[in-house]
Design a protein around this motif. Sequence first.
Motif, short mmCIF file in Angstrom:
data_model
loop_
_atom_site.label_atom_id
_atom_site.label_comp_id
_atom_site.label_asym_id
_atom_site.label_seq_id
_atom_site.Cartn_x
_atom_site.Cartn_y
_atom_site.Cartn_z
N ARG A 191 0.95 -1.02 0.01
CA ARG A 191 -0.02 0.12 0.03
C ARG A 191 0.98 1.37 0.03
O ARG A 191 1.80 1.30 0.33
CB ARG A 191 -0.76 -0.04 1.33
CG ARG A 191 -1.92 -1.30 1.45
CD ARG A 191 -2.49 -1.12 2.68
NE ARG A 191 -3.56 -2.40 2.82
CZ ARG A 191 -4.39 -2.69 2.58
NH1 ARG A 191 -4.99 -1.97 1.63
NH2 ARG A 191 -5.09 -3.70 2.45
N ILE A 192 0.40 2.39 -0.67
CA ILE A 192 1.17 3.43 -0.49
C ILE A 192 0.31 4.28 0.78
O ILE A 192 -0.93 4.23 0.98
CB ILE A 192 0.68 4.47 -1.75
CG1 ILE A 192 1.62 3.69 -3.01
CG2 ILE A 192 1.06 5.76 -1.71
CD1 ILE A 192 3.05 3.72 -2.91
N ALA A 193 1.02 5.06 1.34
CA ALA A 193 0.51 5.79 2.49
C ALA A 193 1.22 7.13 2.48
O ALA A 193 2.37 7.42 2.56
CB ALA A 193 1.03 5.01 3.81
N ASN A 194 0.34 8.16 2.67
CA ASN A 194 0.87 9.57 2.50
C ASN A 194 -0.22 10.40 3.14
O ASN A 194 -1.52 9.73 3.47
CB ASN A 194 1.29 10.02 1.14
CG ASN A 194 0.34 9.96 0.13
OD1 ASN A 194 -1.08 10.13 0.16
ND2 ASN A 194 1.01 9.37 -1.24
N ALA A 195 -0.37 11.65 3.16
CA ALA A 195 -1.40 12.57 3.63
C ALA A 195 -2.79 12.28 2.67
O ALA A 195 -3.84 12.76 3.43
CB ALA A 195 -0.87 14.11 3.60
N CYS A 196 -2.66 11.90 1.54
CA CYS A 196 -3.95 11.77 0.78
C CYS A 196 -4.47 10.32 0.62
O CYS A 196 -5.60 10.28 0.40
CB CYS A 196 -3.55 12.31 -0.50
SG CYS A 196 -2.99 13.98 -0.36
N THR A 197 -3.67 9.29 0.76
CA THR A 197 -3.72 7.92 0.55
C THR A 197 -3.34 7.21 1.64
O THR A 197 -2.51 7.31 2.20
CB THR A 197 -3.01 7.26 -0.71
OG1 THR A 197 -3.25 8.11 -1.82
CG2 THR A 197 -3.36 5.91 -0.74
N ASN A 198 -4.41 6.46 2.31
CA ASN A 198 -4.43 5.98 3.69
C ASN A 198 -3.49 6.66 4.77
O ASN A 198 -2.62 6.40 5.24
CB ASN A 198 -3.43 4.46 3.52
CG ASN A 198 -4.08 3.47 2.59
OD1 ASN A 198 -5.19 3.19 2.57
ND2 ASN A 198 -3.22 3.00 1.48
#
Length: 603
Positions: A257-264
Amino acid sequence: MNRRELLKAALAIPFLPGVMAGGIGRAWAGVTSVFGSRVRPGEPGWPSAADWDELHRAVGGRLLKPQSPFAHCPSAACDEALKHIKNPFYIGDQPALTQTSGWADAWTSRTSAYAVAAESTADVAAAVRFARQHRLRLVVKGGGHSYQGTSNAPDSLLIWTRHMNAVTLHDAFVGQGCEGMQAPQAAVSVQAGAMWIDAYDAVTTHGGRYVQGGGCTTVGVAGLIQSGGFGSFSKRFGTAASGLLEAEIVTADGVARIANACTNPDLFWGIKGGGGGSLGVVTRLTLRTHALPEFFGAVFGEIKASSDAAYRTLIARAMSFYQSDLFNPHWGEQMRFRGSNVLELSMVFQGLSQQQALAIWQPFLDWVRASGDYTFVKPVQVLALPAQHFWDAEFFRQHVPGAMIPDDRDGAPRNHVLWAGDQGQVGWFIHGFKSAWLPASLLHEDSQARLVDAIFACSREWDVEFHFNKGLAGAPPEAIAASRDTATNPQVLDAFALAIIAGDGSPAYSGMPGANPDLAMARHESASISRAMDALLKVTPNAGAYVSESDYFQRDWQHAFWGTNYPRLATVKRKYDPEGLFFVHHGVGSEAWSADGFARVSS
């Protein structure tokens, strides 16, 4: 929220709705009845040879059976290990070894049953799925520096990310899913197995910019970010975790998974200081980079007092000087108050020239010289260099030989160097270790006397180090704001320093010739360390501790490591790892498991 309310919240909030709050172990036990325990070799359910062959094929032939170089001594492998026992680059290249060899009455470095020498995210995902399917104890190791022993466990499957070490610079990075919502910014992407020297070499030495990372060059980038992370200049740039822009992480379902302020975004927040090995396996991180100051520098020296009374006066003068002249974004690292009535200075600075730094220190040094009660055991030196050369191995070889220690193996990368002062930790066997964040209120004029008394009483039991860069009070507002948006205990925002009290012995790997830790001495030292910290805690009784540099036996660790952030972290854990596949000592959700992580605690 007071402490009692916090603990009530930590027990109840993360497991609602759907789980009655009847104790944290029962709550986790109620999540699933399938993954109730893990299996060991020889037990029913342990993967067959055919199963392991299938994993071997799935990871491109990179499944190993790690063996300690000390398993068969004398031998060539044993001799090679003894030759390089204080070389952290060598130890990091051994899937069977860890940078810390153990902790008295706590843990010893042990070899996993199998290891995947991952070279890609796909390798990591395959290993995670295999561990989940077969109910295996899973361990993750990048740098392998964990004092708590979280990067090793017997009878486990190890995901070893050492070979995933690419570093890529970006002029204009925008997070996935953040297009149109974030301005492009300079950044660096680092794979999970990279060490900080790899990042600094690319970003600073060759790129002319700065990335906030760790002080020890051989620490893994991924582990430091997940623990919150401090470097020498954190008082200016904030925690390492606060610079995270995006991560790729394989969660317990085996999905990358990608995790950042917009995704997850919830997972992204949890990665930033929530502790390594609890939420998934990070495979790549992208970190903000900053304009490089013109100069970095350091102040070194040792001052000895002629009597206890003079030492108390020296402590008072040092803390007053820190409050008036050093309590700002320019200064970091340490003052060490030793039981021998010696004040040891190993400070660093950024954004000042050598002349400016010397002018700041001159009044304090003039007072020391004029008093007649002190001698310079080591003369106080103020040094500065162009910031781009701070991690430049070739520059140090030419101008400051001995300050950095190279990887001495044939063919080793020339940039792989270690600060000489960090070599003592290589392979060390910990006798005791405690840390505590000290609130900035102790620097107020009406509190300094109490602080001085506590430091002096502490030093009668054991040496204590004040790591000023590991408390963010005095940092710029933007650094405070970015660090606030992480899972690290909020106490760090108002702390002027992290106090560390520790003792250790020589490397003591299992099977290592000559390894014979003196446990009686270790326990004696541990007791002294505890008394020393108790003396210091009298002026800050509810102090939190830094998860990566803390007591293995830390009581109330949820509060100490994460404070009011723990309930939110536990919610993230339950969402992405409801079965508890990922376990580390004193990690989020570990309350639900036995101390070795193999058995779920019964209700």
